[in-house]
Design an enzyme around this catalytic site. Structure first.
Site, mmCIF file in Angstrom:
data_model
loop_
_atom_site.group_PDB
_atom_site.id
_atom_site.type_symbol
_atom_site.label_atom_id
_atom_site.label_comp_id
_atom_site.label_asym_id
_atom_site.label_seq_id
_atom_site.Cartn_x
_atom_site.Cartn_y
_atom_site.Cartn_z
ATOM 1 N N GLY A 20 0.858 -1.076 0.009
ATOM 2 C CA GLY A 20 -0.047 -0.001 -0.014
ATOM 3 C C GLY A 20 0.984 1.254 0.131
ATOM 4 O O GLY A 20 0.243 2.382 -0.076
ATOM 5 N N THR B 6 -0.762 -1.429 9.673
ATOM 6 C CA THR B 6 -0.063 -2.047 8.629
ATOM 7 C C THR B 6 0.117 -1.148 7.419
ATOM 8 O O THR B 6 -1.112 -0.193 7.291
ATOM 9 C CB THR B 6 -0.404 -3.697 8.118
ATOM 10 N N CYS B 7 0.710 -1.270 6.448
ATOM 11 C CA CYS B 7 0.446 -0.639 4.972
ATOM 12 C C CYS B 7 0.309 -1.714 4.054
ATOM 13 O O CYS B 7 0.641 -1.674 2.776
ATOM 14 C CB CYS B 7 1.996 -0.025 4.650
ATOM 15 N N SER B 8 -0.331 -2.888 4.477
ATOM 16 C CA SER B 8 -0.716 -3.736 3.450
ATOM 17 C C SER B 8 -2.143 -3.744 2.882
ATOM 18 O O SER B 8 -3.051 -2.899 3.629
ATOM 19 C CB SER B 8 -0.649 -5.306 4.132
#
Length: 743
Positions: free
Chosen positions: A384, A442-444
């Site tokens: 992301g 998170t950056c997922s």
């Protein structure tokens, strides 16, 4: 085909002779009162030898491996992780950029080497193939011009050897590149890339720059004042027009700038002095959410070292509290010294470093017993993020993210490993009994790393039965937050041209129904969030003291009386105590006199408390109206000397007035007539009016009592019946009865 030949020659000449134009960029405000900053962008001259070596090592670990039957270019053994040594942050950044560029154009570069017959080469072993590919990309990026050699740099033999080899074949290499462009019908090598990769690059290049303000160094007002000299403030990123900036809608200390100003911004004093710090917004959202959950003296645990900027931002937000920040996973003393120097330079003082990994620290560790919040930023796939290189460098992430970004996906095996690790860390965080909230970010873009991890952790029940369970609550940012996303259970931002993608979940323990939160704790939490200034907090403390005094009075005067009325009654009661004798004594006299007069008329009274069924209807309807009288009694008793404070049982008294004989002339003649009205007086002992007289409670509706049979009294007795402390006529059913006290 002369046309094709002429096109080939034209493209060949373009490759050899094209150079970058010289451009000048200036910063000035519209009024022309600002100092001009000039930066000259020259053509690329190459990098230091150490940059090529580090870039080749990075590329060796992330290059795309092909099937054995299709392998034409061999890269040697990459089983051993490379050891990277960087001179400074600039060298580190350009090394990753060069490796990432070589990865994007790996197929093209291999095709050029094979088409030009430059590869294979006996003098270049397979272990140096990565260096050969990296330096080939840089050579074509410099339009096959010679690299400028810096005198101060230390030469690296492998780099100089590979450079000479490629430069000797620069014409063949340029021709092979031209043929590839013709083959793909591309005006430049960027058009050879897949469309998905090109869109991702365009999005990353257009992504606004996110910075947060270090209030240890400078205030928000001073930042806005300095930016007025060369920038214009706009409402949102959609209004950007070169030298502009805007405030973030979630975090009140976060600003956005156009991406085209990155180089110029980094040259400003605000950035050089660590007053403004460049970092992805997702980390600012996480620290603001954690800060909103803290009380004044609560500690916080940061489960991973991650970026030192995230830890510093957390420290800045807790500047007005006594909170300490415990950072886990600082393994080496060298790393600890490096972090301490960085934090000291940024003004952070409430940070403590722990060398143990987070999962190795027990929930009952005595150092962490005051910790109420855990900030968990686990390693994730990171698809992301907008700029993967910055994310890797700031978060100490895996360079394999670069390969995943190009592919647009993560392998199932890698995703499974990441999700399992994230779940274990979240479940371990839930075992800390003293902790009241966990911030998971998170950056997922994968649910397997986001919602599913949180769901599995909640269903595990690892917190046990002795403490309150966790539940997901919406995140709270700052007072300027104006986002609809925060009203949802999870906060999510999808990757776009104006923001990176992130996932944020807040796990908080359910409130214990038996637990009462004091006003002090509420004010402390509000002050920690920045919702109250010192003046308001001090005023609130004074109000709390006044409220306690009012509460004591309310306990005395009864809960059904308005505070203003109770205050008024208090003053009136105090003033009347000195002027009047106790009401109980007067009422006792009345009762004694009434007993002595039982031979003249019947008198019913209750000496002991009577039951509700024995009360007349009048008392049943008026008993609930007597709370005011009871309030007076309790207030009077509360202000008597200690020796006189005796508990007096209030006794309802019913006085039935005798029939009144009113002589008057009727149509039948001069004959006395007995009034048919029954007059009742209901009083309560220990009740005083505003002037000290005994007042009956107000009765909205009088219900006539049962008719009582009694002998007819003498006229003089009925007309002279008296009650104590009354010296004015009282109207009863239309007739005036003069009452006077008999001693």
């Amino acid at each position: 085909m002369p046309g094709s030949k002429s096109n080939l020659m034209s493209l060949h000449e373009d490759v050899i002779n094209d150079t970058s134009d010289l451009s000048e960029m200036k910063i000035s405000d519209e009024k022309g009162s600002v100092e001009k900053r000039t930066k000259t962008l020259t053509e690329k001259n190459g990098y230091h030898d150490s940059v090529y070596i580090n870039a080749a090592k990075i590329f060796q670990g992330i290059h795309t491996e092909k099937r054995k039957d299709r392998i034409l270019v061999r890269y040697g053994d990459d089983s051993v992780p490379p050891t990277l040594t960087f001179k400074d942050e600039y060298s580190q950044h350009v090394s990753y950029e060069l490796a990432f560029s070589a990865l994007k154009y790996q197929d093209l570069l291999e095709e050029i080497l094979l088409d030009s017959c430059v590869y294979p080469c006996q003098s270049i072993p397979d272990e140096l193939t990565s260096l050969l590919v990296v330096m080939l990309y840089d050579l074509q990026d410099r339009k096959f011009q010679a690299r400028e050699i810096f005198d101060e740099e230390e030469p690296v033999a492998e780099v100089r050897k590979t450079e000479r080899y490629l430069y000797n074949f620069r014409t063949k290499l340029a021709a092979a590149l031209a043929r590839c462009r013709i083959k793909h019908g591309a005006l430049s090598i960027e058009y050879i890339l897949p469309e998905t990769v090109r869109k991702q690059e365009q999005r990353a290049s257009a992504l606004p720059l996110c910075v947060w303000i270090n209030t240890f160094k400078i205030s928000l007002q001073d930042v806005f004042r300095d930016l007025k000299k060369g920038f214009t403030r706009v409402e949102s990123v959609l209004d950007f027009d070169h030298y502009t900036y805007c405030m973030d809608q979630h975090c009140n200390d976060v600003l956005f700038f156009p991406s085209s100003l990155k180089e110029e911004l980094l040259n400003l004093d605000l950035f050089a002095d660590c007053k403004l710090l460049l970092q992805d917004k997702s980390r600012s959202l996480a620290v603001h959410s954690a800060q909103a959950l803290l009380n004044t003296d609560d500690d916080i645990i940061v489960a991973h070292v991650g970026s030192h900027l995230t830890i510093a931002h957390m420290s800045v937000l807790t500047i007005h509290s006594m909170s300490r920040i415990f950072v886990c996973g600082v393994e080496s003393s060298a790393k600890a010294d490096e972090l301490r120097n960085l934090f000291s330079h940024m003004g952070c003082k409430n940070i403590q470093l722990l060398h143990e990994d987070f999962t190795e620290i027990g929930p009952t560790d005595p150092r962490l017993q005051k910790a109420k919040v855990i900030l968990l930023l686990p390693q994730c796939s990171g698809l992301g993020v907008g700029n993967p290189i910055d994310f890797i460098l700031n978060e100490h992430g895996d360079a394999g993210l670069l390969r995943d970004v190009l592919q647009g996906s993560v392998s199932e095996d890698k995703l499974s490993i990441l999700a399992e690790r994230q779940l274990n860390e979240l479940m371990h965080a839930m075992k800390f009994n003293e902790v009241q909230a966990i911030v998971y970010c998170t950056c997922s873009v994968y649910p397997e790393e986001n919602e599913l991890v949180v769901k599995k952790a909640l269903e595990s029940g690892v917190e046990g039965n002795k403490v309150q369970p966790y539940r997901v609550i919406p995140p709270v940012f700052s007072t300027c937050s104006n986002s609809e996303g925060s009203t949802e259970t999870f906060f999510k931002m999808e990757p776009s041209e104006i923001s990176s993608g992130c996932f944020l979940a807040i796990l908080a323990r359910e409130k214990d129904p038996s637990e009462n939160v004091s006003v002090k704790d509420i004010l402390a939490r509000a002050a920690a969030k920045g919702l109250l200034d010192s003046t308001v907090v001090q005023k609130s403390k004074e109000d709390e003291k006044k409220q306690k005094v009012k509460q004591r009075r309310r306990n005395i005067t009864g809960c059904h009386i308005d505070p203003k009325i109770a205050e008024f009654l208090h003053h009136q009661t105090v003033s009347s105590i000195k002027a009047e004798v106790p009401v109980s004594k007067a009422v006792s006299n009345v009762q004694q006199k009434n007993v002595n007069r039982t031979n003249s008329y019947q008198l019913k009274k209750s000496i002991n408390p009577i039951s509700d069924t024995a009360l007349p209807k009048v008392l049943k309807h008026t008993s609930h109206l007597s709370s005011m009288g009871k309030a007076y009694d309790r207030q009077t008793l509360a202000r008597k000397p200690h020796t006189e404070r005796k508990r007096v049982v209030l006794k309802p008294v019913e006085i039935v007035l005798p029939p009144v004989i009113t002589p008057y002339l009727s149509s039948q003649g001069n004959k006395p007539r007995v009034s048919s009205a029954r007059h009742c007086f209901h009083g309560w002992t220990e009740a005083k009016g505003l002037s000290g007289r005994i007042l009956p409670p107000t009765v909205s509706k009088v219900v006539k009592p049962a008719v009582l049979s009694h002998p007819r009294p003498r006229p003089q007795e009925s007309s002279n019946f008296a009650l104590p402390s009354y010296r004015r006529p009282v109207k009863v059913a239309g007739s005036a009865l003069p009452l006077e006290e008999r001693m």
